[in-house]
Scaffold this motif. Structure first.
Motif, mmCIF file in Angstrom:
data_model
loop_
_atom_site.group_PDB
_atom_site.id
_atom_site.type_symbol
_atom_site.label_atom_id
_atom_site.label_comp_id
_atom_site.label_asym_id
_atom_site.label_seq_id
_atom_site.Cartn_x
_atom_site.Cartn_y
_atom_site.Cartn_z
ATOM 1 N N PRO A 155 -15.969 -41.237 -89.739
ATOM 2 C CA PRO A 155 -16.960 -40.463 -88.984
ATOM 3 C C PRO A 155 -16.367 -39.157 -88.473
ATOM 4 O O PRO A 155 -15.168 -39.075 -88.166
ATOM 5 C CB PRO A 155 -17.323 -41.403 -87.822
ATOM 6 C CG PRO A 155 -16.133 -42.288 -87.666
ATOM 7 C CD PRO A 155 -15.574 -42.478 -89.040
ATOM 8 N N PHE A 156 -17.208 -38.140 -88.370
ATOM 9 C CA PHE A 156 -16.717 -36.831 -87.950
ATOM 10 C C PHE A 156 -16.259 -36.830 -86.494
ATOM 11 O O PHE A 156 -15.547 -35.912 -86.072
ATOM 12 C CB PHE A 156 -17.791 -35.770 -88.174
ATOM 13 C CG PHE A 156 -17.987 -35.420 -89.620
ATOM 14 C CD1 PHE A 156 -17.089 -34.599 -90.270
ATOM 15 C CD2 PHE A 156 -19.055 -35.934 -90.338
ATOM 16 C CE1 PHE A 156 -17.247 -34.281 -91.603
ATOM 17 C CE2 PHE A 156 -19.227 -35.621 -91.676
ATOM 18 C CZ PHE A 156 -18.325 -34.794 -92.318
ATOM 19 N N GLN A 210 -11.522 -31.147 -90.624
ATOM 20 C CA GLN A 210 -11.558 -29.727 -90.319
ATOM 21 C C GLN A 210 -11.448 -28.893 -91.593
ATOM 22 O O GLN A 210 -12.105 -27.857 -91.732
ATOM 23 C CB GLN A 210 -10.426 -29.353 -89.357
ATOM 24 C CG GLN A 210 -10.489 -27.916 -88.862
ATOM 25 C CD GLN A 210 -11.831 -27.581 -88.215
ATOM 26 O OE1 GLN A 210 -12.262 -28.242 -87.282
ATOM 27 N NE2 GLN A 210 -12.504 -26.550 -88.725
ATOM 28 N N VAL A 211 -10.619 -29.347 -92.545
ATOM 29 C CA VAL A 211 -10.531 -28.665 -93.846
ATOM 30 C C VAL A 211 -11.888 -28.679 -94.530
ATOM 31 O O VAL A 211 -12.353 -27.664 -95.067
ATOM 32 C CB VAL A 211 -9.470 -29.351 -94.732
ATOM 33 C CG1 VAL A 211 -9.534 -28.818 -96.162
ATOM 34 C CG2 VAL A 211 -8.075 -29.125 -94.162
ATOM 35 N N PHE A 212 -12.554 -29.823 -94.522
ATOM 36 C CA PHE A 212 -13.884 -29.946 -95.113
ATOM 37 C C PHE A 212 -14.878 -28.993 -94.440
ATOM 38 O O PHE A 212 -15.618 -28.261 -95.125
ATOM 39 C CB PHE A 212 -14.359 -31.391 -94.984
ATOM 40 C CG PHE A 212 -15.829 -31.597 -95.248
ATOM 41 C CD1 PHE A 212 -16.322 -31.669 -96.543
ATOM 42 C CD2 PHE A 212 -16.730 -31.718 -94.193
ATOM 43 C CE1 PHE A 212 -17.678 -31.853 -96.788
ATOM 44 C CE2 PHE A 212 -18.083 -31.902 -94.419
ATOM 45 C CZ PHE A 212 -18.559 -31.971 -95.723
ATOM 46 N N LEU A 213 -14.914 -28.984 -93.117
ATOM 47 C CA LEU A 213 -15.881 -28.159 -92.384
ATOM 48 C C LEU A 213 -15.630 -26.668 -92.621
ATOM 49 O O LEU A 213 -16.576 -25.886 -92.786
ATOM 50 C CB LEU A 213 -15.822 -28.486 -90.899
ATOM 51 C CG LEU A 213 -16.292 -29.895 -90.509
ATOM 52 C CD1 LEU A 213 -16.017 -30.165 -89.042
ATOM 53 C CD2 LEU A 213 -17.768 -30.073 -90.818
ATOM 54 N N THR A 214 -14.365 -26.279 -92.649
ATOM 55 C CA THR A 214 -14.037 -24.868 -92.893
ATOM 56 C C THR A 214 -14.445 -24.452 -94.301
ATOM 57 O O THR A 214 -15.014 -23.372 -94.513
ATOM 58 C CB THR A 214 -12.535 -24.622 -92.686
ATOM 59 O OG1 THR A 214 -12.177 -24.957 -91.337
ATOM 60 C CG2 THR A 214 -12.181 -23.165 -92.948
ATOM 61 N N ALA A 215 -14.170 -25.319 -95.279
ATOM 62 C CA ALA A 215 -14.539 -25.014 -96.660
ATOM 63 C C ALA A 215 -16.056 -24.954 -96.822
ATOM 64 O O ALA A 215 -16.581 -24.111 -97.571
ATOM 65 C CB ALA A 215 -13.942 -26.043 -97.610
ATOM 66 N N LEU A 257 -10.316 -38.325 -95.930
ATOM 67 C CA LEU A 257 -11.692 -38.504 -95.462
ATOM 68 C C LEU A 257 -12.178 -39.943 -95.567
ATOM 69 O O LEU A 257 -13.197 -40.297 -94.960
ATOM 70 C CB LEU A 257 -12.636 -37.588 -96.251
ATOM 71 C CG LEU A 257 -12.426 -36.087 -96.019
ATOM 72 C CD1 LEU A 257 -13.275 -35.279 -96.993
ATOM 73 C CD2 LEU A 257 -12.774 -35.709 -94.580
ATOM 74 N N LEU A 258 -11.485 -40.782 -96.337
ATOM 75 C CA LEU A 258 -11.888 -42.178 -96.476
ATOM 76 C C LEU A 258 -11.204 -43.039 -95.419
ATOM 77 O O LEU A 258 -10.128 -42.689 -94.935
ATOM 78 C CB LEU A 258 -11.539 -42.689 -97.874
ATOM 79 C CG LEU A 258 -12.233 -42.011 -99.054
ATOM 80 C CD1 LEU A 258 -11.826 -42.679 -100.362
ATOM 81 C CD2 LEU A 258 -13.740 -42.039 -98.896
ATOM 82 N N PRO A 259 -11.803 -44.181 -95.077
ATOM 83 C CA PRO A 259 -11.189 -45.050 -94.062
ATOM 84 C C PRO A 259 -9.833 -45.599 -94.480
ATOM 85 O O PRO A 259 -8.991 -45.882 -93.639
ATOM 86 C CB PRO A 259 -12.207 -46.192 -93.914
ATOM 87 C CG PRO A 259 -13.490 -45.642 -94.419
ATOM 88 C CD PRO A 259 -13.118 -44.668 -95.489
ATOM 89 N N ALA A 260 -9.620 -45.766 -95.799
ATOM 90 C CA ALA A 260 -8.356 -46.284 -96.315
ATOM 91 C C ALA A 260 -8.214 -45.827 -97.765
ATOM 92 O O ALA A 260 -9.218 -45.570 -98.442
ATOM 93 C CB ALA A 260 -8.317 -47.811 -96.228
ATOM 94 N N PRO A 261 -6.984 -45.708 -98.271
ATOM 95 C CA PRO A 261 -6.792 -45.299 -99.668
ATOM 96 C C PRO A 261 -7.375 -46.319 -100.635
ATOM 97 O O PRO A 261 -7.411 -47.519 -100.356
ATOM 98 C CB PRO A 261 -5.264 -45.222 -99.804
ATOM 99 C CG PRO A 261 -4.755 -45.075 -98.410
ATOM 100 C CD PRO A 261 -5.700 -45.848 -97.548
ATOM 101 N N VAL A 262 -7.823 -45.823 -101.801
ATOM 102 C CA VAL A 262 -8.471 -46.655 -102.813
ATOM 103 C C VAL A 262 -7.700 -46.549 -104.121
ATOM 104 O O VAL A 262 -7.362 -45.443 -104.567
ATOM 105 C CB VAL A 262 -9.933 -46.205 -103.039
ATOM 106 C CG1 VAL A 262 -10.581 -47.009 -104.152
ATOM 107 C CG2 VAL A 262 -10.736 -46.333 -101.752
#
Length: 394
Positions: free
Chosen positions: A280-281, A289-294, A351-356
């Motif tokens: 969640p944000f 923050q990288v996502f929002l800036t992009a 951005l994910l809760p855990a690596p996949v």
């Protein structure tokens, strides 16, 4: 001898440029660019649910290109609108393959079942996206960080039990057979944690008698709602439950993490929990923050970037980029598929809760984050969980 020296120098120059000029001819790959295909619902009934999906792709590719692309190649894409129809999904996929010049395909969350899936599988064309329907489970050329209707997980039962839930009504959408598998898996998870599921409720949004449903819930001594509980349905059911003295301990929703929806239905959704396959944000991480800036830099038309559909587009593009990077200096469809399957800890940049592990994501439970609507209905509050992925239930 001078000619031989000259040829050797040319070959060395090509190798020094990353070997791009000496790569075999491959659809979607040139010396300076890699072109992806994008097939999603930009219009039609499904289009309204994906308002920012393409913008998320624009933002991720824009950021990648600003940082030099992948192995010196710019990332571009050619897109088609399937209008949310399975037949159109097939014909537009055929057009992308024949005329789009694509290395691989990004598929939006839409009607792929009986659409392009079999056709793309026969071509061994790599497809990435959110595995939003069951067809993704049966086609090895389709890669995702999330697959619906996979192995049941303990994560939901553990959450409900920790919140004090003991008896759950399992909610399903009337006439929607596609949701039944996920409802059944949720019931398995709840039962594993000792939460009983004595009541099944079918809701037809728009025509349901919420007073009658509330009485059934009271008679069954239910303290939890789970299954396909939609925000609009909960907003109508919650007042009916309160009117007859039913105080739910848990209302578990698969959708509803949306600020606009919170402004519209917040008080009626107070106390409800929404589970999501991304962080969640409210966590306010560096990756977010990288996502929002992009999004601001490369998709400024999206005024509210904190939308799930934008995040889905970003993650799909990020998975494609990681696959191209892993495919090497001379990417091909075969090496892209191999590259995608080599990704053992994809997390969307955090951005994910855990690596996949992409190679095993089809058979392992999806990892989730949980947010609760505050008591005043004005904000989302992240709920920490010990194991966001849970354990598979066989």
């Amino acid at each position: 001898m001078s000619c031989a020296v000259a040829l050797t120098a040319c070959a060395s120059a090509d190798a020094g440029a990353g070997g791009r000029q000496s790569c075999a001819a491959t659809p979607g790959v040139t010396a300076g660019a890699v072109n992806a295909g994008l097939l999603y619902s930009d219009s039609g009934p499904a289009g309204t649910s994906l308002p920012a999906f393409r913008a998320g792709i624009d933002a991720r590719f824009g950021l990648a290109n600003a940082n030099g692309g992948v192995n010196g190649r710019k990332i571009t894409y050619t897109w088609r609108d399937d209008q949310g129809e399975t037949g159109t999904n097939r014909t537009q996929a055929e057009d992308l393959v024949a005329n789009g010049g694509i290395l691989g395909l990004i598929e939006g969350p839409n009607a792929t079942d009986a659409g392009s899936a079999d056709y793309l599988a026969k071509l061994h064309l790599p497809v990435v996206g959110m595995g939003s329907d069951s067809v993704w489970l049966t086609h090895d050329n389709m890669s995702s960080w999330l697959f619906v209707n996979t192995t049941p997980s303990t994560v939901f039962g553990q959450y409900v039990h920790a919140q004090g839930g003991t008896r759950a009504a399992m909610v399903d959408l009337a006439g929607d057979q596609g949701s039944q598998g996920s409802v059944q898996q949720l019931a398995v998870s709840l039962n594993k944690a000792g939460v009983a599921t004595p009541l099944n409720v079918e809701i037809a949004p728009g025509t349901a008698s919420y007073a009658a449903i509330a009485n059934r819930i009271k008679d069954a001594h239910v303290d939890t709602l789970a299954g396909v509980v939609l925000p609009d349905s909960l907003a109508s059911l919650a007042p009916a439950l309160r009117a007859i003295g039913v105080d739910l301990k848990v209302a578990l929703l698969p959708l509803g993490y949306d600020q606009a929806l919170l402004q519209k239905l917040g008080p009626a959704m107070a106390g409800a929990t929404i589970y999501m396959a991304s962080r969640p944000f409210e966590d306010k991480t560096q990756a977010q923050q990288v996502f929002l800036t992009a999004m601001s830099d490369y998709a400024p038309e999206v005024q509210v970037p904190t939308q799930e559909s934008a995040l889905w587009g970003w993650l799909a593009a990020d998975l494609f980029l990681d696959g191209v990077q892993a495919a090497g200096q001379c990417p091909s469809r075969e090496s892209l598929a191999t590259g995608l399957n080599s990704l053992r800890s994809f997390d969307g940049g955090g951005l994910l809760p855990a690596p996949v592990d992409i190679s095993k994501a089809r058979t392992l439970p999806t990892c989730y984050a949980f947010v609760k609507v505050s008591a005043d209905g004005k904000r989302f509050e992240p709920v920490p969980v010990a194991d966001p992925c849970g354990k598979p239930i066989q």
